[in-house]
Design a protein around this motif. Structure first.
Motif, PDB file in Angstrom:
ATOM      1  N   PRO A 282       0.833  -1.208   0.000  1.00  0.00           N
ATOM      2  CA  PRO A 282       0.000   0.000   0.000  1.00  0.00           C
ATOM      3  C   PRO A 282       0.865   1.254   0.000  1.00  0.00           C
ATOM      4  O   PRO A 282       1.864   1.335   0.724  1.00  0.00           O
ATOM      5  N   ASP A 283       0.509   2.202  -0.855  1.00  0.00           N
ATOM      6  CA  ASP A 283       1.250   3.459  -0.977  1.00  0.00           C
ATOM      7  C   ASP A 283       0.307   4.505  -1.534  1.00  0.00           C
ATOM      8  O   ASP A 283       0.003   4.489  -2.719  1.00  0.00           O
ATOM      9  N   PRO A 284      -0.183   5.408  -0.678  1.00  0.00           N
ATOM     10  CA  PRO A 284      -1.189   6.391  -1.109  1.00  0.00           C
ATOM     11  C   PRO A 284      -0.714   7.255  -2.264  1.00  0.00           C
ATOM     12  O   PRO A 284      -1.535   7.805  -3.009  1.00  0.00           O
ATOM     13  N   THR A 285       0.615   7.375  -2.477  1.00  0.00           N
ATOM     14  CA  THR A 285       1.103   8.262  -3.527  1.00  0.00           C
ATOM     15  C   THR A 285       1.169   7.570  -4.882  1.00  0.00           C
ATOM     16  O   THR A 285       1.428   8.212  -5.899  1.00  0.00           O
ATOM     17  N   SER A 286       0.957   6.247  -4.907  1.00  0.00           N
ATOM     18  CA  SER A 286       1.151   5.500  -6.156  1.00  0.00           C
ATOM     19  C   SER A 286      -0.043   5.650  -7.098  1.00  0.00           C
ATOM     20  O   SER A 286      -1.184   5.827  -6.664  1.00  0.00           O
ATOM     21  N   GLY A 287       0.253   5.558  -8.390  1.00  0.00           N
ATOM     22  CA  GLY A 287      -0.803   5.638  -9.395  1.00  0.00           C
ATOM     23  C   GLY A 287      -1.421   4.281  -9.699  1.00  0.00           C
ATOM     24  O   GLY A 287      -2.414   4.186 -10.408  1.00  0.00           O
ATOM     25  N   ALA A 288      -0.797   3.191  -9.181  1.00  0.00           N
ATOM     26  CA  ALA A 288      -1.356   1.852  -9.414  1.00  0.00           C
ATOM     27  C   ALA A 288      -2.388   1.544  -8.342  1.00  0.00           C
ATOM     28  O   ALA A 288      -2.233   1.966  -7.198  1.00  0.00           O
ATOM     29  N   ILE A 289      -3.429   0.802  -8.718  1.00  0.00           N
ATOM     30  CA  ILE A 289      -4.494   0.592  -7.761  1.00  0.00           C
ATOM     31  C   ILE A 289      -5.025  -0.847  -7.855  1.00  0.00           C
ATOM     32  O   ILE A 289      -5.107  -1.427  -8.941  1.00  0.00           O
ATOM     33  N   VAL A 290      -5.329  -1.441  -6.674  1.00  0.00           N
ATOM     34  CA  VAL A 290      -5.842  -2.819  -6.641  1.00  0.00           C
ATOM     35  C   VAL A 290      -7.282  -2.824  -7.122  1.00  0.00           C
ATOM     36  O   VAL A 290      -8.102  -2.034  -6.651  1.00  0.00           O
ATOM     37  N   LEU A 291      -7.579  -3.703  -8.090  1.00  0.00           N
ATOM     38  CA  LEU A 291      -8.958  -3.793  -8.582  1.00  0.00           C
ATOM     39  C   LEU A 291      -9.739  -4.883  -7.858  1.00  0.00           C
ATOM     40  O   LEU A 291     -10.814  -4.650  -7.328  1.00  0.00           O
ATOM     41  N   THR A 292      -9.203  -6.079  -7.857  1.00  0.00           N
ATOM     42  CA  THR A 292      -9.913  -7.202  -7.220  1.00  0.00           C
ATOM     43  C   THR A 292      -8.925  -8.082  -6.480  1.00  0.00           C
ATOM     44  O   THR A 292      -7.721  -8.094  -6.756  1.00  0.00           O
ATOM     45  N   ARG A 293      -9.464  -8.833  -5.528  1.00  0.00           N
ATOM     46  CA  ARG A 293      -8.671  -9.842  -4.843  1.00  0.00           C
ATOM     47  C   ARG A 293      -9.356 -11.176  -5.081  1.00  0.00           C
ATOM     48  O   ARG A 293     -10.541 -11.328  -4.821  1.00  0.00           O
ATOM     49  N   GLU A 294      -8.603 -12.149  -5.632  1.00  0.00           N
ATOM     50  CA  GLU A 294      -9.161 -13.477  -5.875  1.00  0.00           C
ATOM     51  C   GLU A 294      -8.578 -14.399  -4.814  1.00  0.00           C
ATOM     52  O   GLU A 294      -7.376 -14.644  -4.784  1.00  0.00           O
ATOM     53  N   TYR A 295      -9.436 -14.902  -3.948  1.00  0.00           N
ATOM     54  CA  TYR A 295      -8.975 -15.740  -2.845  1.00  0.00           C
ATOM     55  C   TYR A 295      -8.846 -17.175  -3.329  1.00  0.00           C
ATOM     56  O   TYR A 295      -9.808 -17.764  -3.815  1.00  0.00           O
ATOM     57  N   ARG A 296      -7.638 -17.757  -3.234  1.00  0.00           N
ATOM     58  CA  ARG A 296      -7.451 -19.126  -3.721  1.00  0.00           C
ATOM     59  C   ARG A 296      -7.036 -20.059  -2.594  1.00  0.00           C
ATOM     60  O   ARG A 296      -6.331 -21.043  -2.819  1.00  0.00           O
ATOM     61  N   GLY A 297      -7.387 -19.752  -1.377  1.00  0.00           N
ATOM     62  CA  GLY A 297      -7.038 -20.637  -0.269  1.00  0.00           C
ATOM     63  C   GLY A 297      -5.684 -20.286   0.298  1.00  0.00           C
ATOM     64  O   GLY A 297      -5.562 -19.419   1.154  1.00  0.00           O
ATOM     65  N   MET A 298      -4.630 -20.908  -0.220  1.00  0.00           N
ATOM     66  CA  MET A 298      -3.300 -20.661   0.325  1.00  0.00           C
ATOM     67  C   MET A 298      -2.757 -19.295  -0.065  1.00  0.00           C
ATOM     68  O   MET A 298      -1.900 -18.748   0.607  1.00  0.00           O
ATOM     69  N   VAL A 320      -1.718 -11.758   3.580  1.00  0.00           N
ATOM     70  CA  VAL A 320      -1.631 -10.387   3.095  1.00  0.00           C
ATOM     71  C   VAL A 320      -2.979  -9.981   2.538  1.00  0.00           C
ATOM     72  O   VAL A 320      -3.464 -10.588   1.590  1.00  0.00           O
ATOM     73  N   ARG A 321      -3.604  -8.982   3.170  1.00  0.00           N
ATOM     74  CA  ARG A 321      -4.938  -8.585   2.707  1.00  0.00           C
ATOM     75  C   ARG A 321      -4.948  -7.118   2.380  1.00  0.00           C
ATOM     76  O   ARG A 321      -4.679  -6.278   3.234  1.00  0.00           O
ATOM     77  N   ILE A 322      -5.230  -6.826   1.139  1.00  0.00           N
ATOM     78  CA  ILE A 322      -5.317  -5.436   0.715  1.00  0.00           C
ATOM     79  C   ILE A 322      -6.687  -5.248   0.084  1.00  0.00           C
ATOM     80  O   ILE A 322      -7.105  -6.042  -0.770  1.00  0.00           O
ATOM     81  N   ALA A 323      -7.411  -4.255   0.532  1.00  0.00           N
ATOM     82  CA  ALA A 323      -8.776  -4.060   0.030  1.00  0.00           C
ATOM     83  C   ALA A 323      -8.740  -3.509  -1.391  1.00  0.00           C
ATOM     84  O   ALA A 323      -7.822  -2.763  -1.745  1.00  0.00           O
ATOM     85  N   PRO A 324      -9.719  -3.872  -2.213  1.00  0.00           N
ATOM     86  CA  PRO A 324      -9.814  -3.288  -3.550  1.00  0.00           C
ATOM     87  C   PRO A 324      -9.901  -1.770  -3.452  1.00  0.00           C
ATOM     88  O   PRO A 324     -10.392  -1.234  -2.460  1.00  0.00           O
ATOM     89  N   ALA A 325      -9.389  -1.083  -4.448  1.00  0.00           N
ATOM     90  CA  ALA A 325      -9.350   0.384  -4.557  1.00  0.00           C
ATOM     91  C   ALA A 325      -8.192   0.998  -3.767  1.00  0.00           C
ATOM     92  O   ALA A 325      -8.010   2.207  -3.783  1.00  0.00           O
ATOM     93  N   THR A 326      -7.382   0.151  -3.105  1.00  0.00           N
ATOM     94  CA  THR A 326      -6.212   0.674  -2.401  1.00  0.00           C
ATOM     95  C   THR A 326      -5.108   0.989  -3.417  1.00  0.00           C
ATOM     96  O   THR A 326      -4.775   0.149  -4.234  1.00  0.00           O
ATOM     97  N   PRO A 327      -4.510   2.213  -3.355  1.00  0.00           N
ATOM     98  CA  PRO A 327      -3.338   2.485  -4.211  1.00  0.00           C
ATOM     99  C   PRO A 327      -2.145   1.676  -3.705  1.00  0.00           C
ATOM    100  O   PRO A 327      -1.937   1.591  -2.492  1.00  0.00           O
ATOM    101  N   VAL A 328      -1.410   1.058  -4.620  1.00  0.00           N
ATOM    102  CA  VAL A 328      -0.266   0.241  -4.203  1.00  0.00           C
ATOM    103  C   VAL A 328       0.956   0.554  -5.040  1.00  0.00           C
ATOM    104  O   VAL A 328       0.856   0.964  -6.199  1.00  0.00           O
ATOM    105  N   ARG A 329       2.117   0.342  -4.417  1.00  0.00           N
ATOM    106  CA  ARG A 329       3.380   0.445  -5.130  1.00  0.00           C
ATOM    107  C   ARG A 329       3.689  -0.942  -5.673  1.00  0.00           C
ATOM    108  O   ARG A 329       3.484  -1.949  -4.993  1.00  0.00           O
TER     109      ARG A 329
END
Lengths: 345, 527
Positions: A282-298, A320-329
């Motif tokens: 997570p990095d509020p200054t980044s232009g990249a953003i999480v769209l979806t998280r696909e949970y696959r168990g492990m 590691v859990r990052i919510a969708p719409a979070t800006p990330v580096r």
């Protein structure tokens, strides 16, 4: 130089629909298990049919065990080829017992002993008098294997042998089959369209696409260093990032990446990036953003939109859990050099 | 080390050669009729477009359509009642209503004439009451009655199969969307039955077009009857050839539509994966009328004919019965059927195998020819071979060989069909597996193909054997002089209105042919 068990050269077979071969060449070394992998319709089954002799190529030649089986002058019928085959649907003779199925291809006075030895090899010693319809899928599979191996063929062909088993049995049976093949020192061509299965079964892997072989090599090589863009796509979940080659490496929108492939400074290329090489934080200054998280168990697989609008995938531990719409580096941490391909666009 | 050069397998050569021979045999009748008809020159058109031809065509089509509709009206309610409702003794009714299929049409016609015809049993009983004449049976009414009662099981079987294959969830969905039981039947069930219904209906139409026995006894002039009369009297060969060709065209047309519909019927049936049990409909106070309907059909098509047969037999035993000629006929029937079915088996193996395992134009052509030959009516085969035998094959004319030849042409398609079904059930990979284990094609055929498909082949050839036994027109026309079988014995006795004398051969025919045939058909359709 190790001995060649099967040599295919320039095989051509034309069909109106799928499964054609156009100039396929492939060598199989004696004693190895070669995993032949490719999408459906790429001609894998056609290749097997040509090697067994139930079909004739339009051009090209095939040698098995040093004997010419197919050439412009010569065509040896299946029964004289010493090529064993395990069929996808097992193809057990429904009117014959397990023992009679195995004995079908055997000769000589010690037939019964050979059958007993084969039954023991595949771990079905008590099953000699059973009929095929009384066996489970995994057991039928082993009978088919014993029947094909009985006459000691120069090469054993296995056509998607695990596709009729449920996923639980599958892992178990493929371990057994690999052990049996190893124990007997047989040469085998193993056809599959599952990359995981190919990586597990094969001493070497051959990737087939559109009627020819794209790459042959040991599993690590084929997975880690794909020779073509198709191999990179087919052998793993791969994203392609465009970039330009500089003296220091390939410059892409997520930074400088190192590549193994021979390219020249100034080339426009695409770098193959696998999800397990991509880290995100997570990095509020980044232009990249999480769209979806696909949970696959492990693991969790994150779909990330880069500033350019391109997508990239990142594989993270399930903790590691990052919510969708979070800006990330986005960080690259491959620990190895990446494959890249000249950008044709 | 043995190496083989391309395209030298002798087995393959023999296979193709036999296939080609069989195909030309099957084409022989049509070829000969075409040759005959072409000799007529321009007069062929005046025969073709004559008032007489038009009348025969109209009468034939009229009967075929009427019997098909009549059969559907009988069969659809029975199918629905025995599959979907709580009708008492459903399984028993399902079996009993399938049985009339195996009764030869001339036996059925004979029994109905002997009761309902002029001076028949019924009239004799009613005479003291002052009834001088019964409604006319001869002509259309008789032919319609007998053919409907004997051929409705075709529609019954296909409709029952369609009902059982149908996905019950669709009906549940319709009820769920607010349609009542009747609305659901008309809007959901019936449209889905249409392909099965059509397939069965076309089989009935084909049955009527090819029928010789019933229309002859009932004196209703369809093509088959006219052809026979022409053969017997004037022997106008050219005219007969033209009429025969028109009949073949008609049957081919029906057969062609049948193939098209069947493909669609399979398509409809293909995507079911039926889950759960269909709703069983409670008949309530409809129970008794439904039961009465099923029982009525069984009485008319089975119980009544059986009782009449028993009556005649009982009367005949008290008078005189020639046992020695009866045994001779029975022996001839068994002998000819045995030889014919053996011959048919040998000829059908290469055709069936080629059409299942080989692709390419010739294999497809071979299969189409053998299937089209299914449209050949027996009388046409017989007439073509009579002309052919008298002109080109005199040594075998009027011998049992020509008769066997006729049977071969007539029943080959049926045998090829049965063998094809058996061979199709063997996955090609099983034969390939045997090849990779070091066996040549002939050994694979002997050790794998035949043993695995044996039960299907045996049932198919068994049916051919039993069908040959009750065959009438070919036996009548091609049999050597004085060669009487059970079928021809029935024929000649009824021709002379000696109803009692026909009873014993008819009963033997039913015991030797119909009863075993019923058991084969029932075992296949109920499993």
């Amino acid at each position: 130089m190790s001995e060649i068990a099967v040599r295919c050269e320039g095989l051509v077979k034309t069909f109106s629909d799928t499964g054609a071969l156009n100039g396929l060449s492939l060598d199989v070394v004696k004693g190895e298990i070669l995993a032949l992998i490719g999408p459906s319709g790429c001609g894998k089954t056609t290749l097997l049919r040509l090697i067994t002799g139930v079909a004739k190529p339009d051009a090209g030649s095939i040698e098995v065990g040093g004997r010419v089986m197919v050439s412009p002058e010569r065509f040896v019928p299946p029964e004289f080829r010493r090529v064993g085959m395990v069929f996808q649907n097992y193809a057990l003779f429904p009117h014959l017992s397990v023992a009679a199925n195995i004995a079908y291809g055997l000769h000589g006075a010690d037939k019964d002993d050979q059958v007993a030895a084969m039954l023991q090899l595949v771990g079905l010693s008590g099953y000699a008098d059973r009929m095929p319809n009384e066996l489970s899928g995994g057991e039928q599979q082993r009978v088919a294997l014993a029947r094909a191996m009985g006459p000691r063929p120069d090469v054993l062909l296995l056509d998607e042998p695990f596709s009729n088993l449920d996923s639980g049995q599958r892992v178990h049976v493929r371990n057994e089959v690999r052990a049996i093949l190893r124990m007997s020192g047989a040469t085998a061509i193993f056809v599959t369209h599952h990359q995981e299965e190919a990586l597990f079964m094969g001493d070497r892997i051959a990737v087939q696409h559109q009627g020819s072989i794209q790459q042959v090599g040991n599993p690590g090589d084929v997975f880690g260093n794909p020779a073509t863009r198709f191999v990179a796509t087919f052998m793993g979940e791969t994203d392609f990032l465009p970039g330009e080659v500089t003296a220091e490496g390939v410059q892409t929108e997520i930074g400088l990446l190192q590549s193994t492939h021979p390219v020249n400074v100034g080339d426009q290329v695409e770098v193959a990036v696998r999800a397990d090489d991509v880290r995100i934080a997570p990095d509020p200054t980044s232009g990249a953003i999480v769209l979806t998280r696909e949970y696959r168990g492990m693991v969790n697989v994150y779909r990330v939109r880069l500033p350019s609008g391109r997508f990239i995938h990142s594989l993270q531990r399930h903790t590691v859990r990052i919510a969708p719409a979070t800006p990330v580096r986005v960080l690259m941490d491959p620990g190895h050099e990446l494959a890249c391909f000249i950008n044709s666009n | 080390m043995i190496f083989f050069f391309r395209n030298t397998s002798p087995v393959k050569v023999v296979l193709w050669f036999t296939g080609a021979l069989v195909a030309s045999l099957l084409l022989l009748p049509i070829g000969y009729l075409l040759l005959r008809a072409s000799e007529a020159g321009d007069s062929i058109w005046s025969i073709l477009f004559s008032y007489r031809t038009a009348r025969i065509l109209l009468k034939t089509v009229y009967l075929a359509v009427a019997v098909t509709l009549g059969s559907a009206l009988v069969a659809v309610p029975i199918a629905w009642l025995t599959v979907r409702t709580d009708l008492p003794m459903r399984r028993l009714w399902a079996i009993l209503t399938t049985l009339p299929l195996v009764v030869p049409s001339y036996v059925g016609a004979y029994l109905f004439i002997s009761v309902l015809g002029p001076r028949g049993i019924l009239q004799q009983w009613l005479e003291p009451l002052g009834v001088k004449e019964l409604p006319k049976l001869y002509g259309f009414p008789g032919a319609f009655l007998v053919l409907t009662l004997l051929s409705y099981p075709y529609i019954l079987t296909t409709t029952r199969a369609a009902l059982m294959r149908m996905n019950p969830v669709l009906e549940e969905a319709s009820r769920n969307l607010g349609d009542g039981p009747w609305g659901t039947f008309w809007r959901i069930t019936l449209p889905q039955l249409r392909p099965g219904l059509a397939a069965g209906g076309l089989l009935v139409a084909l049955y009527v077009l090819r029928d010789f026995g019933a229309v002859s006894f009932m004196r209703y002039s369809t093509f088959t009857r006219v052809l026979y009369i022409q053969y017997q009297s004037s022997f106008d060969r050219t005219g007969a050839a033209v009429l025969a060709l028109v009949l073949i065209l008609l049957t081919l047309l029906v057969l062609f539509i049948e193939i098209r519909t069947r493909g669609r019927a399979n398509y409809y049936g293909g995507h079911v994966g039926a889950v759960g049990n269909p709703i069983q409909i409670k008949l309530g106070h409809w129970r008794w009328p439904s039961l009465f309907f099923c029982a009525g059909i069984v009485v008319l098509s089975l119980v009544l004919p059986a009782s009449i047969l028993a009556y005649w037999l009982f009367r005949e035993i008290n008078i005189t019965m020639s046992y020695s000629s009866l045994w001779m006929s029975a022996w001839n029937s068994l002998f000819a059927s045995g030889l014919a079915s053996g011959l048919v088996l040998l000829a059908s193996i290469p055709v069936a195998w080629l059409s299942v395992r080989k692709k390419g134009r010739f294999a497809i052509l071979l299969e189409r020819i053998s299937y089209s030959a299914f449209a050949l009516p027996g009388i046409v085969v017989a007439l073509a071979l009579v002309f052919f035998g008298a002109n080109y094959a005199n040594p075998i004319y009027q011998t049992v060989y020509l008769l066997l030849f006729g049977y071969l042409i007539m029943f080959l398609p049926q045998a090829v069909g049965a063998l094809r079904t058996s061979f199709l059930q063997i996955s090609p990979s099983i034969e390939q597996a045997a090849r990779t284990l070091g066996k040549n094609p002939l050994m694979v055929f002997r050790t794998i193909t035949v043993p695995v498909s044996w039960s299907g082949i045996a049932a198919g050839i068994g049916l051919v054997f039993l069908t040959v036994m009750k065959e009438l027109p070919i036996t009548l026309i091609l049999g050597p002089l004085g060669f009487s079988t059970l079928a021809t014995s029935v024929w000649s006795a009824v021709e002379e209105a000696m109803f009692g004398a026909a009873a014993a051969p008819a009963l033997l025919l039913i015991l030797l042919s119909s009863v075993p045939m019923a058991s084969i058909i029932l075992r296949e359709s109920l499993n």
